[in-house]
Design an enzyme around this catalytic site. Sequence first.
Site, mmCIF file in Angstrom:
data_model
loop_
_atom_site.group_PDB
_atom_site.id
_atom_site.type_symbol
_atom_site.label_atom_id
_atom_site.label_comp_id
_atom_site.label_asym_id
_atom_site.label_seq_id
_atom_site.Cartn_x
_atom_site.Cartn_y
_atom_site.Cartn_z
ATOM 1 N N GLU A 90 0.679 -1.672 0.495
ATOM 2 C CA GLU A 90 0.236 0.162 0.248
ATOM 3 C C GLU A 90 0.628 0.980 0.443
ATOM 4 O O GLU A 90 1.766 1.179 0.423
ATOM 5 C CB GLU A 90 -0.558 0.200 1.302
ATOM 6 N N CYS A 329 -2.182 1.190 7.511
ATOM 7 C CA CYS A 329 -1.479 1.306 7.011
ATOM 8 C C CYS A 329 -1.882 -0.214 7.384
ATOM 9 O O CYS A 329 -2.179 -1.050 7.996
ATOM 10 C CB CYS A 329 0.036 1.329 6.195
#
Length: 347
Positions: A90, A329
């Site tokens: 990500e 995250c």
Amino acid sequence: MLDLKSMSPEELSEALSRMGEPSFRGRQLFQWLQRGAKSLDEMSNLPRGLRDKLRENAVLSPPRIARKQVSQLDGTIKYLWELSDGNCVESVLMRYHHGNTVCVSSQAGCRMGCAFCASTIAGKARDLTPGEILDQVLFTSLDAGAGVSNVVLMGIGEPLDNFDAVLKFLELLNHPDGLNIGMRHVSLSTCGLIPGIRRLADLRLQLTLSVSLHAPDNETRSRLMPVNRTYDVEALFAACQDYFRHTGRRISFEYALIDGVNDHDWQAQRIAERLHGMPAHVNLIPLNRVTERNLRPSRRMGEFQALLERLGVTVTVRRSLGGDIDASCGQLRRRALELSEKRGDAQ
Ligand code: SAH
């Protein structure tokens, strides 16, 4: 095969010289890569013969957008990138008044095992290459149509557990022929791998080191962060003191407040004692709820902050961006993994 994206212009020139090409082509190739070229065919000022030679010796595998979420609240964009081998990582684009920041991942997964973190649930799949870390900055910026002034290594993974690749990434990021992002515009966050902190101190880089503290006492910290069982709080603060002495750079301590775990007054006092005489900054983070984890955000943010201030600690509360898209995250990758596990079960 050559990993072109992980190479500096000097290394590219050397590799091209070995192929019998003039070395100035290295700089041209670097510039193409740094502009986000997705194939050799785009590189129109490189002779066709050279492009054919490169095709045989090198891979150029830009990441693919597997998912993209745009916050309606503040324009934060979160990307899930699929790498050439199917692993996903990500990155997040955050928009601030002073410019845009990209948060990047340094590993696919993480092996540090922190109790509150989504990135570590399935362990570490592998380290990222320097080029794969850089590509997140590059393609986030290109896709969003947004210039990038700051980069933070606070995505998935432990950067100091992938030290050499991260260092090379910083060299590429810094390069005047590339994105040219200066070290003072970079933050690197670590869970506290002391040998890495010491290696970094020796390099005297001007980046900002963030240390994920999350508890000032060994009992709580070892429970939340297994790394503390190897490198305890005393050793961590000693390494941080040395880091400051070597680099002159103030350290930032991350502290996610967890209900009834690390939000007691005595812990604020302990933080103040530990930081006494050390130029430092504490960043309080509202805990992001991770469905797999049975930890709740603290209800004492304001009190804890006020107490730290009274005790003379420089403290800020991190502004949450992307609240509507789960911008913390590890969560997108986690969901993608779950989906593929389910698909796997169904087969
Ligand atoms: N491995 C590095 C960098 C990645 S995490 C490190 O540990 O610092 C970036 C930051 O997010 C770290 O401070 C981490 O502790 C924090 N974090 C992880 N999960 C979180 C959660 N659920 N809520 C709030 N912060 C979290």
